[in-house]
Design a protein around this motif. Structure first.
Motif, short mmCIF file in Angstrom:
data_model
loop_
_atom_site.label_atom_id
_atom_site.label_comp_id
_atom_site.label_asym_id
_atom_site.label_seq_id
_atom_site.Cartn_x
_atom_site.Cartn_y
_atom_site.Cartn_z
N ALA A 113 0.83 -1.21 0.00
CA ALA A 113 0.00 0.00 0.00
C ALA A 113 0.86 1.25 0.00
N ASP A 118 -0.61 4.84 -1.02
CA ASP A 118 -1.80 4.84 -0.17
C ASP A 118 -1.37 4.70 1.29
N GLN A 120 -2.76 5.86 4.01
CA GLN A 120 -3.83 5.55 4.97
C GLN A 120 -4.05 4.04 5.06
N GLN A 121 -4.09 3.37 3.91
CA GLN A 121 -4.24 1.92 3.91
C GLN A 121 -3.00 1.26 4.52
#
Length: 233
Positions: A113, A118, A120-121
């Motif tokens: 991720a 990403d 946040q993920q």
């Protein structure tokens, strides 16, 4: 080590990141992995050697002759495929969740991720990995990097300090902590940390370069991104 503990008292001002409750299978992941037989272990050792020598394709070839029912095989294949940029890595990491290598599965998913931007993920996966393997300094370091990318500086400092105290011969958390201090313009603390932990000039220069990129809006790399050959730990 005493120097690290003394410096911890100066820096440890914030708590760790808030954590959301997860599915019971992820929280309770663990247990003992089934052991490979002697021939399988020999092939695993050969694959490990080739991967650590920078021959991931050869290592993968050895892994492909082993049954994927073994968690250890799926984990190694996932690491190699992630290094090679192959999409098959993600489902292999997911297959580890809820099992004896659940922490490694969450860690790998967090790395994937983060690599695609990403954070946040990545944060969610790495927080779960830390809960499953709280003494793994590599996971703590990677969580700290993601938190630093997200501007969660107090939480990142906590994770870097924890990683340093868990294994003080791994320079990455120390470099990342110096990076964080430079991002915050805490030059005196950064220079003090460099002296106390005996970091070299090249390591301080690396921290300065990372801090400059972060200030310019770039993202910091995880440990695996910085050292792609170190797959088997």
């Amino acid at each position: 080590m005493r120097a690290i503990l003394m410096f911890t008292g100066l820096l440890l001002l914030g708590g760790c990141a808030g954590q959301q409750p997860d599915g019971l299978s992820r929280l309770l992941g663990g247990g003992s992995c089934s052991k490979p037989d002697a021939d399988q272990q020999l092939s695993l050792d050969m694959a490990d050697q080739m991967i650590n020598e920078g021959r991931p394709h050869a290592g993968l070839a050895h892994l492909e002759q082993l049954p994927e029912s073994l968690d250890q095989v799926r984990l190694r294949k996932a690491k190699v495929l992630r290094l090679l940029g192959r999409s098959e890595a993600e489902p292999l990491y997911r297959s580890l969740l809820g099992g004896c290598l659940a922490a490694e599965g969450e860690h790998g998913l967090g790395q994937i991720a983060s690599a695609r931007g990403d954070d946040q993920q990545a944060l969610r996966h790495l927080q779960r990995a830390v809960r499953l393997a709280p003494t793994d300094e590599k996971v703590r370091n990677d969580l700290g990097v993601v938190q630093m990318n997200l501007g969660q500086h107090a939480q990142a400092r906590f994770e870097f300090l924890t990683a340093i105290e868990l294994k003080d011969d791994n320079p990455l958390p120390a470099i990342n902590l110096v990076t964080l201090l430079l991002v915050q313009d805490n030059w005196n603390q950064a220079e003090d940390l460099v002296r106390r932990l005996h970091l070299g000039a090249a390591q301080f220069a690396e921290a300065q370069a990372r801090a400059a990129r972060l200030k310019a809006g770039a993202r910091g790399p995880l440990a695996a991104a910085a050292q792609p050959a170190a797959l088997v730990n």
